[in-house]
Design a protein around this motif. Structure first.
Motif, short mmCIF file in Angstrom:
data_model
loop_
_atom_site.label_atom_id
_atom_site.label_comp_id
_atom_site.label_asym_id
_atom_site.label_seq_id
_atom_site.Cartn_x
_atom_site.Cartn_y
_atom_site.Cartn_z
N ALA A 128 -49.64 -27.58 -92.71
CA ALA A 128 -49.51 -28.83 -93.46
C ALA A 128 -48.05 -29.10 -93.76
CB ALA A 128 -50.31 -28.76 -94.76
N ASP A 129 -47.74 -30.39 -93.89
CA ASP A 129 -46.47 -30.80 -94.46
C ASP A 129 -46.80 -31.70 -95.64
OD1 ASP A 129 -47.19 -33.27 -93.33
OD2 ASP A 129 -45.87 -33.02 -91.60
N ALA A 130 -45.87 -32.50 -96.09
CA ALA A 130 -46.13 -33.31 -97.28
C ALA A 130 -47.11 -34.45 -97.02
CB ALA A 130 -44.81 -33.88 -97.82
N GLU A 131 -47.39 -34.77 -95.75
CA GLU A 131 -48.21 -35.92 -95.43
C GLU A 131 -49.52 -35.59 -94.73
OE1 GLU A 131 -47.34 -38.88 -96.44
OE2 GLU A 131 -45.37 -38.28 -97.18
N THR A 132 -49.52 -34.54 -93.90
CA THR A 132 -50.64 -34.29 -93.00
C THR A 132 -51.07 -32.83 -93.03
OG1 THR A 132 -49.81 -36.02 -91.51
CG2 THR A 132 -51.42 -34.48 -90.59
N THR A 133 -52.38 -32.61 -92.89
CA THR A 133 -52.93 -31.26 -92.75
C THR A 133 -53.65 -31.15 -91.42
OG1 THR A 133 -53.23 -30.97 -95.13
CG2 THR A 133 -54.55 -29.56 -93.69
N TYR A 134 -53.36 -30.06 -90.69
CA TYR A 134 -54.05 -29.77 -89.43
C TYR A 134 -54.80 -28.46 -89.60
CZ TYR A 134 -55.02 -28.73 -84.55
OH TYR A 134 -55.65 -28.45 -83.37
N ALA A 135 -56.08 -28.43 -89.23
CA ALA A 135 -56.88 -27.21 -89.33
C ALA A 135 -57.72 -27.06 -88.07
CB ALA A 135 -57.79 -27.26 -90.56
N GLU A 136 -57.78 -25.83 -87.56
CA GLU A 136 -58.59 -25.55 -86.37
C GLU A 136 -59.23 -24.17 -86.49
OE1 GLU A 136 -58.24 -25.02 -81.51
OE2 GLU A 136 -56.71 -26.17 -82.59
N VAL A 137 -60.49 -24.07 -86.08
CA VAL A 137 -61.17 -22.78 -86.04
C VAL A 137 -60.53 -21.93 -84.95
CG1 VAL A 137 -63.35 -21.61 -85.61
CG2 VAL A 137 -63.33 -23.77 -86.87
N ILE A 138 -60.13 -20.71 -85.30
CA ILE A 138 -59.49 -19.84 -84.31
C ILE A 138 -60.33 -18.60 -83.98
CG2 ILE A 138 -57.14 -20.58 -84.80
CD1 ILE A 138 -56.89 -17.99 -86.50
N GLY A 139 -61.38 -18.33 -84.77
CA GLY A 139 -62.17 -17.14 -84.50
C GLY A 139 -63.18 -16.89 -85.60
N THR B 43 -59.99 -12.84 -83.27
CA THR B 43 -59.71 -14.01 -82.46
C THR B 43 -59.07 -13.56 -81.14
OG1 THR B 43 -58.57 -16.16 -82.39
CG2 THR B 43 -57.43 -14.37 -83.54
N THR B 44 -58.56 -14.51 -80.36
CA THR B 44 -57.86 -14.21 -79.12
C THR B 44 -56.49 -14.87 -79.14
OG1 THR B 44 -58.64 -16.15 -77.89
CG2 THR B 44 -60.05 -14.17 -77.87
N GLY B 45 -55.59 -14.36 -78.32
CA GLY B 45 -54.28 -14.97 -78.24
C GLY B 45 -54.34 -16.40 -77.73
N ARG B 46 -55.26 -16.67 -76.81
CA ARG B 46 -55.38 -18.02 -76.26
C ARG B 46 -55.83 -19.00 -77.32
NH1 ARG B 46 -55.29 -17.92 -70.66
NH2 ARG B 46 -56.30 -19.97 -70.53
N ALA B 47 -56.79 -18.60 -78.17
CA ALA B 47 -57.26 -19.48 -79.23
C ALA B 47 -56.15 -19.75 -80.24
CB ALA B 47 -58.47 -18.87 -79.93
N LEU B 48 -55.38 -18.72 -80.58
CA LEU B 48 -54.26 -18.90 -81.49
C LEU B 48 -53.23 -19.86 -80.89
CD1 LEU B 48 -53.39 -15.37 -82.94
CD2 LEU B 48 -53.91 -17.44 -84.25
N ALA B 49 -52.88 -19.64 -79.63
CA ALA B 49 -51.84 -20.45 -78.99
C ALA B 49 -52.26 -21.92 -78.92
CB ALA B 49 -51.55 -19.91 -77.59
N ALA B 50 -53.52 -22.19 -78.59
CA ALA B 50 -53.99 -23.57 -78.50
C ALA B 50 -53.89 -24.26 -79.86
CB ALA B 50 -55.43 -23.60 -78.00
N ALA B 51 -54.30 -23.57 -80.93
CA ALA B 51 -54.26 -24.15 -82.27
C ALA B 51 -52.82 -24.37 -82.71
CB ALA B 51 -54.98 -23.25 -83.25
N ILE B 52 -51.94 -23.43 -82.42
CA ILE B 52 -50.55 -23.54 -82.84
C ILE B 52 -49.86 -24.70 -82.12
CG2 ILE B 52 -48.30 -22.39 -82.71
CD1 ILE B 52 -49.87 -19.76 -83.19
N THR B 53 -50.13 -24.87 -80.83
CA THR B 53 -49.53 -25.98 -80.08
C THR B 53 -49.88 -27.32 -80.71
OG1 THR B 53 -49.56 -24.72 -78.02
CG2 THR B 53 -49.43 -27.12 -77.85
N ALA B 54 -51.17 -27.51 -81.04
CA ALA B 54 -51.59 -28.77 -81.66
C ALA B 54 -51.02 -28.91 -83.07
CB ALA B 54 -53.12 -28.84 -81.69
#
Length: 370
Positions: free
Chosen positions: A45-56, A5-16
């Motif tokens: 994820a927390d107890a209520e919501t899951t967030y998933a994004e393709v990073i590479g 992956t790239t640092g930019r892709a990681l950073a974008a996913a982490i921010t969201a």
């Protein structure tokens, strides 16, 4: 498993991801990196919501090992051109740090959405427009951790998205199908990236424009085109909706006859910038400094916005003399939501001001000042 992956892709996913979910049941801010086919996902994820994004990309032939991702330290890699993750560690532009293997039970199981009772789907520029509407509506939802949970959501139902914290309301037309509802937490809506070219949202609550008292589920899928050095982004959010019923917000809108003869102000979309310094100074002094909008019969067409002793010209108004006070942050949000060319109909100091611009509607209660 081998992930590229790239640092930019990681950073974008982490921010969201940090917008969408709170701390995990372990009390930390971690996620996992997992494989799905030849795609690598960052999942939080927390107890209520899951967030998933393709990073590479992931090596489909390698063992499907999951790695722990620290949402606090990983942003430090955002400048790296190449990031690889293997059992040997995380390597960013030749520098390696440890990579922990994830406990299979580290994150809660993802919620599976039920049969959708309401859906919203848009593609191309229309998808970006819908996300902008949703983000604007979400500004009016409550962010009080101790307030009523149902006020901290965006309602999706009956061709509209709406949010209110009882002091203000934002509502916008959105292209829904079905006669059900979705009560989605406002922080989940804000986590949907801007500039998407595909958006799909589904909820399984009954109840139409007010939502049933049960807590259903929601699913949001999105995709955004490449931007600069950031490649195409794809991800989804799923989780539990908030239990209703939602306030009957349509009953708060006054009839057209109630607005006849009331002063009308044309918005500029620049209130936040204009009154920002004065409002900030008032907040720093511990005062709930209001913004005073005023207009005079001998200067029709000019509206003055005053906060903390600083006055600026703002928009235009119909003839007449009057003034009214608002919470500065709320007024700035309303003006930014309606944008230039919107209209504010000012009734009096005890009734909500009504704002409209195209398919957007807003209400804002005035402040009482001596």
């Amino acid at each position: 498993m081998h992930v590229t992956t790239t640092g930019r892709a990681l950073a974008a996913a982490i921010t969201a991801a940090r917008k969408a979910v709170g701390r995990t049941p372990y009390g930390d801010r971690r996620a996992i990196i997992r494989r799905d086919g030849d795609a690598a996902y960052l999942v939080a994820a927390d107890a209520e919501t899951t967030y998933a994004e393709v990073i590479g990309e992931a090596d489909p032939a390698a063992a499907p090992v999951q790695y722990v991702a620290d949402l606090t330290t990983l942003p430090a890699l955002k400048g790296a051109e190449l990031v690889t993750i293997t059992p040997a560690g995380i390597t960013a532009d030749g520098v390696t740090m440890p990579a922990a293997i994830a406990d299979p039970d580290h994150l809660p199981a993802e919620r599976e959405a039920g049969t959708a009772t309401v859906t919203l789907e848009a593609e191309g520029s229309a998808a970006a427009d819908v996300v902008a509407e949703l983000h604007g509506v979400a500004r009016a939802a409550s962010r009080d951790a101790h307030g009523r949970a149902v006020l901290g959501v965006v309602l999706i139902a009956d061709g509209y998205a709406a949010a209110t914290d009882t002091y203000r309301l934002h509502a916008a037309e959105v292209p829904t199908d079905g006669d059900g509802s979705a009560l989605i937490p406002e922080h989940v809506i804000r986590a949907i990236p801007t500039g998407v070219d595909y958006l799909y949202l589904a909820g399984d609550q009954a109840g139409g424009p007010v939502a049933a008292p049960d807590a259903g589920t929601f699913l949001v899928r999105w995709s955004a085109p490449p931007r600069g050095r950031t490649p195409r982004r794809t991800g989804y959010l799923t989780g539990y909706a908030i239990a209703g019923p939602y306030p009957r917000w349509r009953t708060l809108l006054p009839a057209e006859a109630e607005l006849e003869g009331a002063p009308t102000i044309t918005t500029t979309g620049t209130v936040k910038t204009a009154i920002g310094p004065a409002a900030k100074a008032g907040k720093a002094a511990g005062a709930n400094t209001p913004v005073i909008l005023g207009w005079q019969a001998d200067a029709p067409g000019t509206v003055t916005a005053e906060a903390g002793g600083v006055a600026v010209a703002l928009g235009t108004a119909t003839t007449g003399t009057g003034s009214i006070a608002y919470n500065p942050a709320y007024l700035a949000d309303l003006d930014g939501y309606l944008g230039a060319g919107g209209e504010l109909v000012v009734r009096d100091g005890l009734k909500a001001t009504v704002g409209t611009n195209g398919g957007r509607t807003a209400l804002l209660m005035p402040m009482r000042v001596s």
